[in-house]
Design a protein around this motif. Structure first.
Motif, PDB file in Angstrom:
ATOM      1  N   UNK A   3     -15.965  34.950 -47.510  1.00 16.03           N
ATOM      2  CA  UNK A   3     -15.794  34.272 -48.795  1.00 16.03           C
ATOM      3  C   UNK A   3     -15.202  35.136 -49.890  1.00 16.03           C
ATOM      4  N   UNK A   4     -14.840  36.371 -49.561  1.00 20.96           N
ATOM      5  CA  UNK A   4     -14.234  37.235 -50.591  1.00 20.96           C
ATOM      6  C   UNK A   4     -12.829  36.728 -50.899  1.00 20.96           C
ATOM      7  N   UNK A   5     -12.372  36.998 -52.148  1.00 19.26           N
ATOM      8  CA  UNK A   5     -11.032  36.539 -52.583  1.00 19.26           C
ATOM      9  C   UNK A   5     -10.188  37.801 -52.769  1.00 19.26           C
ATOM     10  N   UNK A   6      -9.493  38.199 -51.685  1.00 19.64           N
ATOM     11  CA  UNK A   6      -8.750  39.475 -51.694  1.00 19.64           C
ATOM     12  C   UNK A   6      -7.354  39.209 -51.140  1.00 19.64           C
ATOM     13  N   UNK A   7      -6.364  39.770 -51.841  1.00 24.77           N
ATOM     14  CA  UNK A   7      -4.986  39.617 -51.361  1.00 24.77           C
ATOM     15  C   UNK A   7      -4.398  41.018 -51.196  1.00 24.77           C
ATOM     16  N   UNK A   8      -3.831  41.295 -50.011  1.00 30.20           N
ATOM     17  CA  UNK A   8      -3.276  42.633 -49.755  1.00 30.20           C
ATOM     18  C   UNK A   8      -1.760  42.561 -49.685  1.00 30.20           C
ATOM     19  N   UNK A   9      -1.111  43.421 -50.461  1.00 26.39           N
ATOM     20  CA  UNK A   9       0.345  43.564 -50.374  1.00 26.39           C
ATOM     21  C   UNK A   9       0.629  45.064 -50.246  1.00 26.39           C
ATOM     22  N   UNK A  10       1.130  45.451 -49.050  1.00 24.13           N
ATOM     23  CA  UNK A  10       1.408  46.879 -48.849  1.00 24.13           C
ATOM     24  C   UNK A  10       0.133  47.697 -48.942  1.00 24.13           C
ATOM     25  N   UNK A  11       0.134  48.697 -49.803  1.00 21.38           N
ATOM     26  CA  UNK A  11      -1.071  49.547 -49.905  1.00 21.38           C
ATOM     27  C   UNK A  11      -1.945  49.166 -51.094  1.00 21.38           C
ATOM     28  N   UNK A  12      -1.729  47.909 -51.590  1.00 23.41           N
ATOM     29  CA  UNK A  12      -2.533  47.478 -52.735  1.00 23.41           C
ATOM     30  C   UNK A  12      -3.321  46.218 -52.397  1.00 23.41           C
ATOM     31  N   UNK A  13      -4.617  46.232 -52.744  1.00 24.94           N
ATOM     32  CA  UNK A  13      -5.465  45.046 -52.568  1.00 24.94           C
ATOM     33  C   UNK A  13      -5.845  44.546 -53.952  1.00 24.94           C
ATOM     34  N   UNK A  14      -5.638  43.247 -54.189  1.00 25.79           N
ATOM     35  CA  UNK A  14      -6.066  42.621 -55.453  1.00 25.79           C
ATOM     36  C   UNK A  14      -7.298  41.777 -55.162  1.00 25.79           C
ATOM     37  N   UNK A  15      -8.359  42.061 -55.897  1.00 30.00           N
ATOM     38  CA  UNK A  15      -9.646  41.403 -55.616  1.00 30.00           C
ATOM     39  C   UNK A  15     -10.058  40.561 -56.814  1.00 30.00           C
ATOM     40  N   UNK A  16     -10.462  39.321 -56.561  1.00 29.40           N
ATOM     41  CA  UNK A  16     -10.989  38.465 -57.625  1.00 29.40           C
ATOM     42  C   UNK A  16     -12.467  38.256 -57.319  1.00 29.40           C
ATOM     43  N   UNK A  17     -13.319  38.698 -58.215  1.00 35.07           N
ATOM     44  CA  UNK A  17     -14.755  38.627 -57.943  1.00 35.07           C
ATOM     45  C   UNK A  17     -15.201  37.182 -57.718  1.00 35.07           C
ATOM     46  N   UNK A  18     -16.046  36.952 -56.737  1.00 39.33           N
ATOM     47  CA  UNK A  18     -16.594  35.606 -56.465  1.00 39.33           C
ATOM     48  C   UNK A  18     -18.100  35.621 -56.721  1.00 39.33           C
ATOM     49  N   UNK A  19     -18.646  34.435 -56.908  1.00 41.07           N
ATOM     50  CA  UNK A  19     -20.077  34.327 -57.232  1.00 41.07           C
ATOM     51  C   UNK A  19     -20.944  34.798 -56.078  1.00 41.07           C
ATOM     52  N   UNK A  20     -20.501  34.436 -54.860  1.00 40.98           N
ATOM     53  CA  UNK A  20     -21.315  34.880 -53.722  1.00 40.98           C
ATOM     54  C   UNK A  20     -20.490  34.984 -52.444  1.00 40.98           C
ATOM     55  N   UNK A  21     -20.987  35.796 -51.531  1.00 42.93           N
ATOM     56  CA  UNK A  21     -20.435  35.865 -50.183  1.00 42.93           C
ATOM     57  C   UNK A  21     -21.378  35.094 -49.272  1.00 42.93           C
ATOM     58  N   UNK A  22     -20.851  34.642 -48.149  1.00 43.63           N
ATOM     59  CA  UNK A  22     -21.666  33.895 -47.180  1.00 43.63           C
ATOM     60  C   UNK A  22     -21.672  34.630 -45.844  1.00 43.63           C
TER      61      UNK A  22
END
Ligand code: EPZ
Length: 419
Positions: A343-362
């Motif tokens: 349930x994490x919201x993470x996008x990887x492009x090359x050597x960079x990961x962009x993370x958007x915090x979420x309320x919870x993981x499952x």
């Protein structure tokens, strides 16, 4: 293969004892090859990589014993071969650390080229070029490094990358070389300094360790010694993240806060409260108000690549957006897809990961791919709703001593099950 089953949602509270550093004990075990006397090593963590290294040394003819205080004694006076086989090296790349000592003390070595691993191609060209510049004859045949040197000669080595084990291999080789060796752009990691401290106790003439230029004046031989290994800063950092992400209140003992300045600063930016003494760290947090942090991995003393995966998990459940840049290894985001499945919201492009915090993981069934990725999945399981099953946990056993016991002691619901 064994798995770990974790039921998330518990705050971690209590005290945990940090073990000796994996990335210190491995080169220190290899340094036993430099002397014909025995070395006694204390604060040795009970890890698969330690067992593998001791097996490799005994295969060469060394004698080893472990006492009731987990102190390891290595006597390599009866070494009968200088061979590190593929079957061993493929399970632990750090086996390359026997190359420098064997060449320096015995003048020959046949060591399997360590393959790549999940996080990158992991070449050892800097180790080989450095040894060649000290006069070693080195060929690579059928996947093996065949090295010979009548007597290594001191020289100036300019490392193009401040390789940690490259610095360690060359520093060990230089201790018995003829004359002076200077290693420029040397790695400054605390584990390099720990190895230098042990080598000095054996009679080596080393200065500048911990800076980017290390000077070694060769000596004719090295004696034995008794040495206690540095506390593991990455194990420490991992438990600090575990306490922060679960909103707990944890005291870590037998650690060395001064080797974690960057990690502690980052955790304070996240919103954790940290108090330190010389060998303890107390940390607490409010898990509902964690703030995401940007970070870029770099050689010490900047943010360590070995803590990147753990912080991606932390950012996944912290407020806001963050960017994590992996600048040391070329493929160290293998944990991201597993976290996305939780349930994490993470996008990887090359050597960079962009993370958007979420309320919870499952909780989900996830698979470990490498040592620190395993740690990041366990951290995710600690906070996820429901059950997480982490597969292929042989990765975690390489670098974390008794992880489920230590986490259970802090209140986590985690157990190891056979396949
Ligand atoms: C050490 O690996 C650690 N292992 C790693 O810890 C750690 O991630 C790494 O240093 C960086 O801090 C041990 O100490 C046993 P490098 P090492 O040589 O020495 C490139 C863990 O999880 N390079 O400093 O292998 C290399 O590809 C492990 O505990 C060359 O190009 O790392 C990488 O991009 C993972 N040629 C960069 O340098 C070489 O000859 C840094 O690698 C050597 C390295």
């Amino acid at each position: 293969m064994e798995k770990l089953i974790i039921h998330g949602g518990k705050c971690l509270n209590g005290t945990v004892k940090i073990s000796g550093a994996k990335n210190s004990v491995l080169p220190i075990l290899a340094s036993s090859l430099l002397s014909s006397d025995q070395i006694i090593i204390g604060n040795v963590p009970h890890l698969q990589d330690v067992t593998t290294t001791i097996s490799l040394l005994t295969e060469m003819g060394a004698h080893s014993s472990i006492d009731e205080k987990m102190r390891v004694t290595i006597d390599s006076s009866s070494i009968r071969n200088f061979f590190a086989p593929y079957e061993m090296v493929k399970t632990m790349r750090a086996s390359i650390l026997v190359l420098g000592p064997l060449l320096a003390h015995y003048g020959e070595a046949k060591v399997s080229l360590p393959g790549g691993c999940a996080i990158g191609s992991r070449p050892v060209n800097l180790h080989l070029e450095g040894l060649k510049s000290m006069g070693a004859k080195i060929n690579v045949e059928e996947g093996y490094i065949i090295a010979k040197a009548k007597k290594l000669k001191g020289t100036t080595i300019n490392l193009s990358i401040s390789s940690v084990t490259g610095t360690e291999n060359l520093m060990m080789a230089a201790t018995l070389a003829e004359g002076k060796t200077i290693i420029n752009n040397a790695a400054k990691e605390p584990e390099v300094v720990d190895l230098a401290n042990c080598l000095r106790l054996m009679g080596a003439d080393i200065s500048g360790d911990g800076t980017s230029s290390i000077t070694i004046n060769g000596v004719s031989n090295l004696s034995g010694c008794s040495y206690n290994v540095l506390p593991d800063r990455i194990e420490t950092g991992t438990y600090l993240v575990a306490a922060t992400i679960t909103g707990g209140n944890v005291t870590l003992k037998n650690t060395k806060p001064e080797t974690l300045k960057t990690i502690i600063r980052k955790l304070e930016d996240v919103g954790a409260e940290v108090e330190t003494t010389e060998d303890t760290i107390k940390i607490s947090s409010d898990k509902e108000n964690l703030r995401s942090v940007d970070l870029e991995t770099s050689p010490y003393p900047k943010f360590p690549t070995d803590m990147q995966a753990q912080f991606i998990t932390l950012n996944s459940v912290s407020k806001g957006r963050s960017r994590v840049t992996e600048s040391v290894f070329e493929n160290r985001f293998m944990h991201v897809q597993e976290l996305v499945r939780m349930g994490a919201d993470i996008d990887v492009k090359g050597n960079k990961a962009t993370i958007k915090g979420v309320k919870k993981l499952v909780g989900a069934n996830v698979m470990a791919t490498d040592l620190r990725a395993s740690a990041s999945l366990i951290l995710a399981g600690l906070v996820a709703d429901g059950k997480t099953i982490v597969d292929r946990i042989y990765h975690i056993d390489r670098g974390y001593e008794c992880i489920e016991e230590k986490l259970t002691q802090l209140g986590a619901v985690i157990k190891r099950v056979p396949q």
